[in-house]
Design a protein around this motif. Structure first.
Motif, short mmCIF file in Angstrom:
data_model
loop_
_atom_site.label_atom_id
_atom_site.label_comp_id
_atom_site.label_asym_id
_atom_site.label_seq_id
_atom_site.Cartn_x
_atom_site.Cartn_y
_atom_site.Cartn_z
N UNK A 26 0.79 -1.12 0.09
CA UNK A 26 0.09 -0.01 0.00
C UNK A 26 0.64 1.32 -0.16
N UNK A 27 0.50 2.29 -0.84
CA UNK A 27 1.11 3.53 -0.98
C UNK A 27 1.45 4.12 0.63
N UNK A 28 2.44 4.76 0.85
CA UNK A 28 2.81 5.15 2.21
C UNK A 28 1.86 6.15 2.70
N UNK A 29 1.31 7.14 1.97
CA UNK A 29 0.49 8.00 2.31
C UNK A 29 -1.15 7.43 2.64
N UNK A 30 -1.36 6.43 1.68
CA UNK A 30 -2.57 5.70 2.16
C UNK A 30 -2.55 5.07 3.36
N UNK A 31 -1.48 4.37 3.66
CA UNK A 31 -1.18 3.79 4.78
C UNK A 31 -1.52 4.65 6.13
N UNK A 32 -0.75 5.74 6.00
CA UNK A 32 -0.89 6.81 7.11
C UNK A 32 -2.52 7.16 7.45
N UNK A 33 -3.12 7.28 6.36
CA UNK A 33 -4.55 7.73 6.25
C UNK A 33 -5.33 6.69 7.14
N UNK A 34 -5.38 5.64 6.44
CA UNK A 34 -6.09 4.41 6.86
C UNK A 34 -6.04 3.78 8.23
N UNK A 35 -4.59 4.22 8.76
CA UNK A 35 -4.47 3.52 9.72
C UNK A 35 -4.29 4.62 11.01
N UNK A 86 -4.08 12.12 11.36
CA UNK A 86 -3.73 11.66 10.12
C UNK A 86 -2.83 12.98 9.41
N UNK A 87 -3.43 14.38 9.78
CA UNK A 87 -2.55 15.36 9.09
C UNK A 87 -1.12 15.47 9.76
N UNK A 88 -1.03 14.89 10.96
CA UNK A 88 0.23 15.11 11.63
C UNK A 88 1.32 14.06 11.04
N UNK A 89 0.55 12.78 10.55
CA UNK A 89 1.52 11.96 9.93
C UNK A 89 1.68 12.05 8.45
N UNK A 90 1.02 12.79 7.76
CA UNK A 90 1.22 13.11 6.45
C UNK A 90 2.22 14.33 6.30
N UNK A 91 2.20 15.34 7.37
CA UNK A 91 2.66 16.65 7.08
C UNK A 91 3.37 16.84 8.41
N UNK A 92 4.41 16.02 8.81
CA UNK A 92 5.01 16.14 10.41
C UNK A 92 5.83 17.61 10.28
N UNK A 93 6.16 17.96 9.31
CA UNK A 93 7.20 19.15 9.16
C UNK A 93 6.25 20.52 9.29
N UNK A 94 5.03 20.51 9.42
CA UNK A 94 4.02 21.50 9.21
C UNK A 94 3.75 21.78 10.69
N UNK A 95 3.59 22.91 11.03
CA UNK A 95 2.96 23.48 12.59
C UNK A 95 1.94 23.00 12.65
N UNK A 96 1.52 22.50 13.77
CA UNK A 96 0.15 21.88 14.13
C UNK A 96 -0.88 22.98 13.96
N UNK A 97 -0.48 24.34 14.26
CA UNK A 97 -1.58 25.16 14.16
C UNK A 97 -2.24 25.52 12.68
N UNK A 98 -1.50 24.76 11.89
CA UNK A 98 -2.24 24.67 10.39
C UNK A 98 -3.03 23.42 10.21
N UNK A 99 -2.80 22.46 10.95
CA UNK A 99 -3.54 21.16 10.69
C UNK A 99 -4.96 21.45 10.59
N UNK A 100 -5.88 22.37 10.98
CA UNK A 100 -7.25 22.36 10.93
C UNK A 100 -7.56 22.92 9.53
#
Length: 126
Positions: free
Chosen positions: A13-22, A44-58
């Motif tokens: 399974x594609x890495x990003x799909x695995x992150x989202x589905x798990x 999910x957002x944290x796993x896909x974009x760990x380099x992005x500050x959490x204030x942007x997750x919403x």
């Protein structure tokens, strides 16, 4: 002679799909939970974009939801922390209800005391 590259294995399974589905996001629109959890309510957002500050997750969560819907990827959210907790506990109950639920791997000799091994063995009889 040129050969075609091997097709990807269906089990791979594609890495990003695995992150989202798990992972599961909860209280996606809640500023309270965003701040209390330092953004980890949007796992999910944290796993896909760990380099992005959490204030942007919403801001990213609706984009992730739209992309997942467009590609048939299951993006799971729960409306609140308590709903996420109930969902997790239900998952644990399902996992532990099967025929193999009581199976555990005995540690190597000398790693656990005989009393510990005996106690673990008794759990299987409950």
């Amino acid at each position: 002679i040129a050969t075609a590259p091997p097709s990807p294995s269906p089990a791979r399974v594609e890495w990003a799909v695995h992150q989202v589905e798990h992972a599961v996001d909860y209280a996606v629109d809640s500023s309270l939970w965003l701040h209390l959890s330092n953004g980890l309510n949007l796992q999910v957002v944290h796993h896909l974009f760990p380099q992005v500050g959490w204030g942007h997750y919403t801001s990213l969560a609706p984009i992730v939801a739209d992309v997942c819907a467009a590609h048939g990827v299951s993006y799971t959210t729960q409306p609140s922390f308590w709903a996420a907790l109930r969902s997790h506990l239900s998952h644990l109950a399902r996992v532990n209800a099967g025929a193999d639920a009581s199976v555990w791997v005995q540690p190597a000799p000398g790693v656990a005391s005989q009393a510990t091994l005996s106690a673990l063995g008794q759990l299987d009889n409950m």
